[in-house]
Motif scaffolding. Structure first.
Motif, PDB file in Angstrom:
ATOM      1  N   VAL A  66       1.023  -1.461   0.051  1.00 13.37           N
ATOM      2  CA  VAL A  66       0.001   0.178  -0.293  1.00 13.37           C
ATOM      3  C   VAL A  66       0.798   1.187   0.191  1.00 13.37           C
ATOM      4  CG1 VAL A  66      -1.623   1.110   1.102  1.00 13.37           C
ATOM      5  CG2 VAL A  66      -1.786  -1.430   0.886  1.00 13.37           C
ATOM      6  N   LYS A  67       1.517   1.293   0.847  1.00 14.39           N
ATOM      7  CA  LYS A  67       2.600   2.229   0.756  1.00 14.39           C
ATOM      8  C   LYS A  67       2.900   2.736  -0.895  1.00 14.39           C
ATOM      9  CE  LYS A  67       3.295   1.729   6.030  1.00 14.39           C
ATOM     10  NZ  LYS A  67       4.430   2.024   7.253  1.00 14.39           N
ATOM     11  N   ALA A  68       4.016   1.720  -1.017  1.00 10.75           N
ATOM     12  CA  ALA A  68       4.952   1.731  -2.347  1.00 10.75           C
ATOM     13  C   ALA A  68       3.488   2.035  -3.360  1.00 10.75           C
ATOM     14  CB  ALA A  68       5.429   0.529  -2.159  1.00 10.75           C
ATOM     15  N   GLY A  69       2.204   2.436  -3.037  1.00 14.48           N
ATOM     16  CA  GLY A  69       1.362   2.889  -3.847  1.00 14.48           C
ATOM     17  C   GLY A  69       0.765   1.482  -4.832  1.00 14.48           C
ATOM     18  N   THR A  70       1.300   0.129  -4.542  1.00 14.82           N
ATOM     19  CA  THR A  70       0.491  -1.110  -5.928  1.00 14.82           C
ATOM     20  C   THR A  70      -0.619  -2.104  -5.529  1.00 14.82           C
ATOM     21  OG1 THR A  70       3.173  -2.108  -5.491  1.00 14.82           O
ATOM     22  CG2 THR A  70       1.722  -3.479  -5.853  1.00 14.82           C
ATOM     23  N   LEU A  71      -0.508  -1.403  -3.899  1.00 20.64           N
ATOM     24  CA  LEU A  71      -2.091  -1.591  -3.756  1.00 20.64           C
ATOM     25  C   LEU A  71      -3.078  -0.065  -3.443  1.00 20.64           C
ATOM     26  CD1 LEU A  71      -2.146  -5.426  -2.236  1.00 20.64           C
ATOM     27  CD2 LEU A  71      -3.032  -4.915  -4.708  1.00 20.64           C
ATOM     28  N   LYS A  72      -4.454   0.017  -3.958  1.00 17.47           N
ATOM     29  CA  LYS A  72      -4.801   0.789  -2.502  1.00 17.47           C
ATOM     30  C   LYS A  72      -5.406   0.729  -1.148  1.00 17.47           C
ATOM     31  CE  LYS A  72      -7.551   2.610  -6.882  1.00 17.47           C
ATOM     32  NZ  LYS A  72      -8.576   3.231  -8.090  1.00 17.47           N
ATOM     33  N   ALA A  73      -5.219  -0.463  -1.187  1.00 21.94           N
ATOM     34  CA  ALA A  73      -5.064  -0.651   0.567  1.00 21.94           C
ATOM     35  C   ALA A  73      -5.069  -2.108   0.672  1.00 21.94           C
ATOM     36  CB  ALA A  73      -7.397  -0.874   0.725  1.00 21.94           C
ATOM     37  N   SER A  74      -5.217  -2.833   1.338  1.00 20.03           N
ATOM     38  CA  SER A  74      -5.107  -4.028   1.988  1.00 20.03           C
ATOM     39  C   SER A  74      -5.855  -4.750   2.176  1.00 20.03           C
ATOM     40  CB  SER A  74      -3.867  -3.829   3.961  1.00 20.03           C
ATOM     41  OG  SER A  74      -4.084  -5.112   4.369  1.00 20.03           O
ATOM     42  N   PRO A  75      -5.636  -6.293   1.397  1.00 19.77           N
ATOM     43  CA  PRO A  75      -6.477  -6.992   0.962  1.00 19.77           C
ATOM     44  C   PRO A  75      -6.449  -7.631   2.711  1.00 19.77           C
ATOM     45  CG  PRO A  75      -4.602  -7.416  -0.221  1.00 19.77           C
ATOM     46  CD  PRO A  75      -4.351  -6.339   0.617  1.00 19.77           C
ATOM     47  N   LEU A  76      -5.997  -7.675   4.170  1.00 18.92           N
ATOM     48  CA  LEU A  76      -5.733  -8.721   4.874  1.00 18.92           C
ATOM     49  C   LEU A  76      -7.480  -7.365   5.612  1.00 18.92           C
ATOM     50  CD1 LEU A  76      -4.686 -10.091   7.071  1.00 18.92           C
ATOM     51  CD2 LEU A  76      -3.831  -7.729   8.093  1.00 18.92           C
ATOM     52  N   LYS A  77      -8.004  -8.562   6.211  1.00 13.41           N
ATOM     53  CA  LYS A  77      -9.270  -8.192   6.308  1.00 13.41           C
ATOM     54  C   LYS A  77      -9.654  -7.949   7.554  1.00 13.41           C
ATOM     55  CE  LYS A  77     -11.649 -11.159   4.393  1.00 13.41           C
ATOM     56  NZ  LYS A  77     -12.980 -13.281   3.505  1.00 13.41           N
ATOM     57  N   GLN A  78      -8.789  -8.695   8.269  1.00 15.56           N
ATOM     58  CA  GLN A  78      -8.371  -8.123  10.093  1.00 15.56           C
ATOM     59  C   GLN A  78      -7.301  -9.958  10.479  1.00 15.56           C
ATOM     60  OE1 GLN A  78     -12.214 -10.685  11.839  1.00 15.56           O
ATOM     61  NE2 GLN A  78     -12.812 -11.097  10.434  1.00 15.56           N
ATOM     62  N   LEU A  79      -7.032  -9.226  11.737  1.00 12.65           N
ATOM     63  CA  LEU A  79      -6.537  -9.997  12.261  1.00 12.65           C
ATOM     64  C   LEU A  79      -6.798 -11.695  12.386  1.00 12.65           C
ATOM     65  CD1 LEU A  79      -4.636  -7.765  14.576  1.00 12.65           C
ATOM     66  CD2 LEU A  79      -3.625  -8.711  12.400  1.00 12.65           C
ATOM     67  N   VAL A  80      -6.309 -12.213  13.012  1.00  8.08           N
ATOM     68  CA  VAL A  80      -6.150 -13.972  13.085  1.00  8.08           C
ATOM     69  C   VAL A  80      -5.535 -14.218  13.933  1.00  8.08           C
ATOM     70  CG1 VAL A  80      -4.559 -14.811  11.174  1.00  8.08           C
ATOM     71  CG2 VAL A  80      -6.539 -15.968  12.089  1.00  8.08           C
ATOM     72  N   ALA A  81      -5.297 -14.639  15.010  1.00  9.26           N
ATOM     73  CA  ALA A  81      -4.085 -15.415  15.801  1.00  9.26           C
ATOM     74  C   ALA A  81      -4.818 -16.394  16.465  1.00  9.26           C
ATOM     75  CB  ALA A  81      -3.913 -14.434  17.349  1.00  9.26           C
ATOM     76  N   ALA A  82      -4.173 -17.400  17.482  1.00 11.30           N
ATOM     77  CA  ALA A  82      -3.928 -19.018  17.974  1.00 11.30           C
ATOM     78  C   ALA A  82      -3.952 -18.986  19.218  1.00 11.30           C
ATOM     79  CB  ALA A  82      -3.186 -19.976  17.208  1.00 11.30           C
ATOM     80  N   THR A  83      -3.941 -20.122  19.955  1.00  9.57           N
ATOM     81  CA  THR A  83      -3.633 -20.368  21.408  1.00  9.57           C
ATOM     82  C   THR A  83      -3.818 -21.426  21.706  1.00  9.57           C
ATOM     83  OG1 THR A  83      -3.547 -19.447  23.736  1.00  9.57           O
ATOM     84  CG2 THR A  83      -5.137 -18.869  22.758  1.00  9.57           C
ATOM     85  N   SER A  84      -3.741 -22.218  22.538  1.00  7.84           N
ATOM     86  CA  SER A  84      -3.702 -23.700  23.059  1.00  7.84           C
ATOM     87  C   SER A  84      -4.492 -22.972  24.515  1.00  7.84           C
ATOM     88  CB  SER A  84      -2.116 -24.477  23.597  1.00  7.84           C
ATOM     89  OG  SER A  84      -1.645 -23.980  24.430  1.00  7.84           O
ATOM     90  N   VAL A  85      -5.478 -24.859  24.683  1.00  7.16           N
ATOM     91  CA  VAL A  85      -5.643 -24.338  26.115  1.00  7.16           C
ATOM     92  C   VAL A  85      -5.864 -26.288  26.499  1.00  7.16           C
ATOM     93  CG1 VAL A  85      -7.432 -21.609  25.877  1.00  7.16           C
ATOM     94  CG2 VAL A  85      -8.477 -24.523  24.929  1.00  7.16           C
ATOM     95  N   GLY A  86      -6.042 -25.952  27.356  1.00  7.51           N
ATOM     96  CA  GLY A  86      -6.175 -27.813  28.109  1.00  7.51           C
ATOM     97  C   GLY A  86      -6.644 -27.586  29.053  1.00  7.51           C
ATOM     98  N   VAL A  87      -6.748 -29.237  29.900  1.00  8.33           N
ATOM     99  CA  VAL A  87      -7.811 -29.701  30.977  1.00  8.33           C
ATOM    100  C   VAL A  87      -6.471 -30.600  31.399  1.00  8.33           C
ATOM    101  CG1 VAL A  87      -9.196 -31.349  32.313  1.00  8.33           C
ATOM    102  CG2 VAL A  87     -10.084 -29.772  30.146  1.00  8.33           C
ATOM    103  N   VAL A  88      -5.345 -29.726  33.051  1.00  5.03           N
ATOM    104  CA  VAL A  88      -4.620 -30.682  32.654  1.00  5.03           C
ATOM    105  C   VAL A  88      -4.695 -30.982  34.760  1.00  5.03           C
ATOM    106  CG1 VAL A  88      -1.771 -30.686  33.727  1.00  5.03           C
ATOM    107  CG2 VAL A  88      -2.231 -29.926  31.780  1.00  5.03           C
ATOM    108  N   GLY A  89      -4.800 -32.287  35.421  1.00  5.31           N
ATOM    109  CA  GLY A  89      -4.940 -32.314  36.216  1.00  5.31           C
ATOM    110  C   GLY A  89      -6.310 -32.297  37.099  1.00  5.31           C
ATOM    111  N   GLY A  90      -7.128 -31.611  35.764  1.00  8.22           N
ATOM    112  CA  GLY A  90      -8.996 -31.664  36.818  1.00  8.22           C
ATOM    113  C   GLY A  90      -9.270 -29.958  36.157  1.00  8.22           C
ATOM    114  N   THR A  91      -8.133 -29.401  35.485  1.00  3.10           N
ATOM    115  CA  THR A  91      -8.047 -27.702  35.914  1.00  3.10           C
ATOM    116  C   THR A  91      -7.789 -27.954  34.433  1.00  3.10           C
ATOM    117  OG1 THR A  91      -7.359 -28.012  37.873  1.00  3.10           O
ATOM    118  CG2 THR A  91      -7.536 -25.798  36.849  1.00  3.10           C
ATOM    119  N   ALA A  92      -9.475 -27.086  34.279  1.00  3.07           N
ATOM    120  CA  ALA A  92      -8.756 -25.600  32.274  1.00  3.07           C
ATOM    121  C   ALA A  92      -7.925 -24.973  32.565  1.00  3.07           C
ATOM    122  CB  ALA A  92      -9.934 -25.684  31.888  1.00  3.07           C
TER     123      ALA A  92
END
Length: 270
Positions: free
Chosen positions: A177-203
């Motif tokens: 975008v800064k270089a003028g190649t695209l008018k706007a970023s094609p990224l619609k929104q952010l995405v992320a990930a994390t882990s969860v689990g149950v250990v010893g009966g506790t989340a």
């Protein structure tokens, strides 16, 4: 953002791997203790360092406890043959672990002559996760390659890779975008990930290696910034788990991801 301070403790600085669950996770007077003293709903110390590799269009070093993942975004003209002349782009990922990212040396997959099943699975997960938030038509006939290399592994490498790759991708697209190649970023929104689990009966939120190795339920959650689920990977290692537990784990993951999204936005100046 910077790396966690050296004084902050996490799993790899606690008991050695293989230590019994009774030592790692204890119940005392009704209070639950985790390696490093974290609360069950607390993330490990988390940091994103953008621009770590100056030669890449976008790069981020992710620090998640004692896990370190370097993510780099490369933008190339053209798309795979099956997409040519379709007027849309493509986003893909490659994942690898450096030999001494683990306690004992892991041979390079190039030495074995083939990519392992685990690597294929993680690469495809990262690619799917990032494609879910990119407008391929707006990207045009370009390919974005996200290289995710694990420098040090203490659990959560795939989730850290997705989180870092999203920021590296955003930086690379902003460059167009800064270089003028695209008018706007094609990224619609952010995405992320994390882990969860149950250990010893506790989340628990954001499992490190020792916790993951002892988990009764192990789950990875990929989510968009607006709360949409991209993918959930849940496995009962011992017995089964209930629908109520599943919903509770997703809620726990979402609480941690809100913090991660805030960190992503800070790095990107959003």
């Amino acid at each position: 953002m910077n790396f966690p301070a050296s004084g902050q403790r996490d799993c790899a600085k606690g008991p050695a791997r293989g230590t019994s669950l009774k030592i790692l996770l204890m119940q005392s007077s009704g209070e639950f203790f985790r390696p490093g003293g974290r609360a069950p709903s607390q993330l490990r110390p988390f940091g994103l360092t953008p621009g770590f590799v100056q030669t890449a269009e976008g790069s981020v070093l992710v620090a998640l406890g004692n896990t370190r993942v370097l993510t780099c975004a490369t933008i190339e003209q053209g798309v795979p043959g099956w997409l040519r002349n379709a007027g849309r782009g493509w986003v893909t990922a490659e994942y690898s672990m450096l030999p001494r990212s683990t306690v004992t040396r892991t041979p390079r997959e190039s030495e074995r002559g083939k990519i392992g099943g685990r690597t294929h699975e993680i690469q495809r997960l990262i690619g799917r996760s990032l494609r879910s938030v990119v407008d391929m038509q707006a990207l045009g006939e370009r390919t974005v390659i996200l290289d995710c290399d694990v420098i040090q592994a203490d659990g959560g490498t795939r989730t850290a890779a997705i989180t870092g790759a999203a920021v590296a991708l955003a930086l690379a697209l902003d460059g167009l975008v800064k270089a003028g190649t695209l008018k706007a970023s094609p990224l619609k929104q952010l995405v992320a990930a994390t882990s969860v689990g149950v250990v010893g009966g506790t989340a628990l939120l954001d499992l490190c290696y020792e916790e993951d190795a002892q988990a009764e339920v192990d789950m990875n959650v990929v989510m968009t910034a607006d709360g949409g689920l991209v993918e959930t990977q849940a496995t009962a290692e011992k017995g089964s788990f209930s629908r109520a537990q599943l919903n509770g784990l997703i809620d726990l993951a979402e609480s941690g991801l809100k913090e991660i999204f805030a960190a992503q936005r800070t790095v990107l100046g959003l």
